[in-house]
Design an enzyme around this catalytic site. Structure first.
Site, PDB file in Angstrom:
ATOM      1  N   ASP A  61     -13.463  12.278   9.949  1.00 32.28           N
ATOM      2  CA  ASP A  61     -12.581  11.169   9.583  1.00 32.28           C
ATOM      3  C   ASP A  61     -11.151  11.689   9.561  1.00 32.28           C
ATOM      4  OD1 ASP A  61     -13.302   8.237   8.157  1.00 32.28           O
ATOM      5  OD2 ASP A  61     -11.267   8.950   7.789  1.00 32.28           O
TER       6      ASP A  61
ATOM      7  N   ARG B 187       0.832  -1.209   0.000  1.00 27.60           N
ATOM      8  CA  ARG B 187       0.000   0.000   0.000  1.00 27.60           C
ATOM      9  C   ARG B 187       0.867   1.260   0.000  1.00 27.60           C
ATOM     10  NH1 ARG B 187      -5.116  -0.929   3.090  1.00 27.60           N
ATOM     11  NH2 ARG B 187      -6.021  -2.765   2.102  1.00 27.60           N
TER      12      ARG B 187
END
Ligand SMILES: C[S@@+](CC[C@H](N)C(=O)[O-])C[C@H]1O[C@@H](n2cnc3c(N)ncnc32)[C@H](O)[C@@H]1O
Length: 293
Positions: free
Chosen positions: A162, A53
């Site tokens: 978030d 990632r």
């Protein structure tokens, strides 16, 4: 170069992903950094995933390797935190995910709250870990409908927060490909979305009335919180799944402090408060109610 297969042992150490190798000391730094700032516990079994990632992120930043990335985190931890967290955690979400929570709101909680607050009261819901916005906008749909039905003039708002900057940008744009509206009934699709045309063909834009109800803000759940509450309900679903017990315990105690007496905390389908907080009673499937102190 094809993606390497998942390995669980130390041989992973020498495996390069997209030209980048994540060595032991850089991986150890990343584990402690991610735990400290995001509450996420990364074990050796996650090394391959992290390497894969983050290789994309290294390329985007035009860095020569993980050592340079670690240096960047050491020099300026805050500015890269959101991108790092986005890279290693999942933003998977959907409209009306875990519909039983919305049913409870529609059938029981919203009518009760709106009645109790009808003479100018304040109603606050927090979607903590809102990802790309489907959760807070679905909450806004049921809230707007309940407000209309009740005719009450309650000051109602939803806070959506978030850690991931990309997720928040998406949520703020409020434009969803039609194939992501799977959980939304036909009636709600025509009521709460505007169909895109021309360059926006295939997209559905969130109705301005829902945008009015939702405030979208960046917030790391592990850091300080600027808001004082009290909240009537907090949705923190499918967020704490990677947190360890002490982190969850601290977070649930902080939620209890911010919730109104009798306020509700909603967790995700595989999450539980069992053995982690005395401040709540379990009152439904992954639904907790703050009891009197
Ligand atoms: C799987 S999504 C859940 C979205 C939505 N709540 C749902 O249930 O569909 C998890 C979200 O939690 C966010 N998250 C993870 N750790 C966080 C933290 N420490 N502070 C704030 N958000 C965090 C991630 O960025 C991600 O968007």
């Amino acid at each position: 170069m094809s993606a390497p297969t998942m390995l669980d042992d130390a041989s992973v150490t020498s495996t390069a992903v997209n030209g980048f190798t994540l060595g032991d000391s850089d991986f150890a730094f990343l584990c402690s950094f991610v735990y400290k700032h995001c509450g996420i516990v990364l074990g050796e079994h996650k090394r391959q995933l992290v390497q894969g990632r983050l290789a994309r992120r290294l390329r985007a930043l035009k860095l020569s390797g993980f050592d340079a990335y670690v240096e960047l985190l050491r020099c300026d931890p805050q500015s890269e935190l959101g991108e790092l967290a986005s890279a290693i955690s999942t933003n998977v979400t959907s409209f009306f995910r875990e519909m039983h929570h919305y049913d409870l709101l529609i059938d029981e909680l919203l009518p009760r709250w709106l009645e109790a607050k009808r003479n100018g009261g304040r109603l606050r819901i927090w979607s903590a870990g809102c990802s790309t916005g489907e959760e807070p906008y679905a909450l806004a749909m049921v809230l707007a409908e309940a407000l209309e039905r009740s005719g009450s003039r309650v000051d109602a708002r939803i806070l959506a927060t978030d850690l991931s900057p990309q997720a928040l940008d998406f949520a703020r744009r409020g434009e969803y490909p039609l194939d992501r509206l799977g959980g939304v009934s036909e009636a709600r699709r025509s009521r709460w979305f505007l169909r895109g045309e021309g360059a926006y063909e295939g997209l559905a834009r969130i109705h301005p009335r829902l945008r009015e109800l939702v405030s979208i803000q960046p917030l790391n759940l592990l850091h300080g919180w600027p808001m004082r509450g009290p909240f009537d309900a907090i949705f923190c679903r499918n967020v704490v799944i990677y947190f360890d017990k002490p982190t969850k315990h601290k977070l649930f105690e902080r939620y209890a402090d911010l919730l109104d007496q009798g306020g509700y905390l909603f967790l995700g389908h595989s999450e539980s408060m069992y053995g982690l907080s005395d401040a709540f009673d379990l009152v439904g499937r992954t639904v907790y109610r703050k009891h009197a102190a």
